[in-house]
Design an enzyme around this catalytic site. Structure first.
Site, PDB file in Angstrom:
ATOM      1  N   ARG A 221      74.164  22.121 -16.274  1.00 10.54           N
ATOM      2  CA  ARG A 221      74.780  23.677 -16.236  1.00 10.54           C
ATOM      3  C   ARG A 221      74.896  24.055 -14.902  1.00 10.54           C
ATOM      4  O   ARG A 221      74.344  23.569 -13.813  1.00 10.54           O
ATOM      5  CB  ARG A 221      73.760  24.463 -16.874  1.00 10.54           C
ATOM      6  CG  ARG A 221      73.349  23.914 -18.560  1.00 10.54           C
ATOM      7  CD  ARG A 221      72.346  24.912 -19.016  1.00 10.54           C
ATOM      8  NE  ARG A 221      72.132  24.569 -20.347  1.00 10.54           N
ATOM      9  CZ  ARG A 221      70.821  24.015 -20.470  1.00 10.54           C
ATOM     10  NH1 ARG A 221      69.841  23.585 -19.469  1.00 10.54           N
ATOM     11  NH2 ARG A 221      70.561  23.527 -21.847  1.00 10.54           N
ATOM     12  N   LYS A 246      66.641  26.323 -19.220  1.00 14.18           N
ATOM     13  CA  LYS A 246      66.505  26.939 -20.199  1.00 14.18           C
ATOM     14  C   LYS A 246      65.304  26.673 -21.076  1.00 14.18           C
ATOM     15  O   LYS A 246      64.721  25.478 -21.300  1.00 14.18           O
ATOM     16  CB  LYS A 246      67.775  26.713 -21.079  1.00 14.18           C
ATOM     17  CG  LYS A 246      68.296  27.882 -22.049  1.00 14.18           C
ATOM     18  CD  LYS A 246      69.504  27.206 -22.600  1.00 14.18           C
ATOM     19  CE  LYS A 246      70.086  28.469 -23.768  1.00 14.18           C
ATOM     20  NZ  LYS A 246      71.645  27.805 -24.137  1.00 14.18           N
TER      21      LYS A 246
END
Length: 397
Positions: A221, A246
């Site tokens: 990401r 995350k």
């Protein structure tokens, strides 16, 4: 008219420059010193500049009244919602999206005080009718789910609420289908990145090239690319460490030898460019401010490369996205498994771990069915299923 006083005691519309200074408002017969920081807190705004503009307007009192924002979690349900957010975060969840829904609902209740004595169901009905945007019904459904959880925490005897999947399905129909970059597209973007125009920052083209390489080859990401430290790269072991992403996950990713060779070359050029060698310094270093690229800067640079490669229009949000690199990594990896005779279903748990997903269901979202993928899946079914069908015919005869 209320105007700030200047240093000589005269009324003036020119605000002071210090955010902690006091503003004296002149009124007939009295004067009151009010610090700008206090006004900012009373108005519930994050910056002082809107307060300065209000004080410099023709009617400061009216401008400050219009500037005032409802206090977070100040509604009749604010206390229990704030308590729930604290509870979930104390349990280890980041819990960043749900408070946004709760704060919007809380603000709506504060702006509509007539609803404070109504049942929660009536409040939610008015909130559902307050907006006509496409995503609002789905957000209302999610909010109802969170509020049901809050109420069950306070009273376990309340029966669980049955979720309604229809709003989510309607929103899903409007989602833009991911664009799957081919290996040729990725190679073209890498060539563009290597020659990225940057006359005053000689390290930037190679930085952008390495960012793009990791974003695709490791499926990172943009925030994970930006947070990489120099010490996260293990040149001896051929791995990089992605820390606290995350769901508070940390994972160690093995990389191909070709990618590690590019990383080794980048780190060498980075050292010769005068970058700090502290393991906690940003891997993608530049000489300004914090010394590392923010996730917004990483996104802007890589999207600019996509535009320069002719894959995305020069302006606007249409066309392929940066996050589609992550989708492309998954699809192209599965295609490679099919070509080499590997059953992708056996490898999906490993792929989910590599991408930092909680479970395989999150990874399945990234599998976009392309013509190539459909062809290889059909071929595998034919090879595996055809002999079984032949055996069944033999048994029947």
């Amino acid at each position: 008219m209320v105007r700030p006083l200047d240093s000589d005691g005269r009324c003036s519309t020119a605000p002071a420059l210090s955010t902690g200074s006091s503003i004296t408002l002149c009124k007939p017969g009295r004067s009151t010193a009010i610090p700008v920081v206090v006004l900012r807190k009373e108005c519930n705004v994050k910056q002082c500049m809107p307060v300065w503009r209000a004080l410099a307007s023709r009617d400061p009192e009216q401008a400050l009244a219009e500037l005032h924002q409802p206090k977070p979690f100040g509604s009749v349900l604010g206390a229990i919602m704030a308590e729930h957010v604290t509870l979930m975060r104390n349990r280890g969840y980041k819990y960043t999206t749900q408070p946004v829904w709760l704060l919007r609902f809380d603000r709506f209740l504060q702006l509509n005080p007539a609803l404070q004595d109504e049942p929660i169901g009536v409040m939610l009905e008015h909130w559902a009718a307050a907006k006509a945007t496409r995503n609002h019904p789905a957000e209302c459904e999610k909010l109802k789910r969170v509020l049901a959880k809050i109420l069950r925490h306070r009273d376990p005897s309340i029966p669980p609420r049955r979720p309604d999947p229809r709003p989510g399905k309607e929103v899903a129909k409007q989602w833009r289908k991911p664009h799957i970059y081919t290996p040729a597209d990725v190679q073209h973007m890498l060539d563009i990145a290597r020659s990225y125009p940057s006359p005053r920052a000689s390290l930037r083209p190679l930085s952008v090239y390495t960012m793009l390489l990791l974003a695709y080859c490791a499926g990172l990401r943009r925030s994970e690319v930006a947070r990489l430290d120099l010490g996260d790269v293990d040149l001896q072991g051929g791995t990089i460490t992605i820390r606290q992403t995350k769901f508070y996950k940390t994972r160690i990713l093995p990389l191909p030898d070709t990618v590690m060779a590019e990383l080794r070359a980048y780190i060498d050029v980075r050292r010769r460019a005068g970058a700090p060698q502290d393991p906690r310094s940003g891997l993608f270093w530049h000489e300004q401010r914090s010394g590392r690229y923010t996730k917004q800067a990483v996104a802007w640079l890589l999207v600019d490369v996509i535009r320069r490669a002719g894959l995305k229009p020069p302006q606007g949000r249409t066309g392929p996205r940066l996050h589609d690199l992550r989708h492309s990594m998954v699809v192209n990896r599965i295609l490679e498994w099919y070509r080499t005779g590997i059953n992708p279903q056996d490898r999906l748990p490993f792929l989910a771990t590599y991408l930092g997903h909680r479970d395989i269901n999150s990874t399945l979202v990234y599998i976009t069915v392309t013509q190539d993928l459909l062809h290889y899946a059909n071929e595998r079914f034919r090879m595996v299923g055809a002999p079984c069908l032949s055996m069944e015919r033999e048994v029947q005869t």
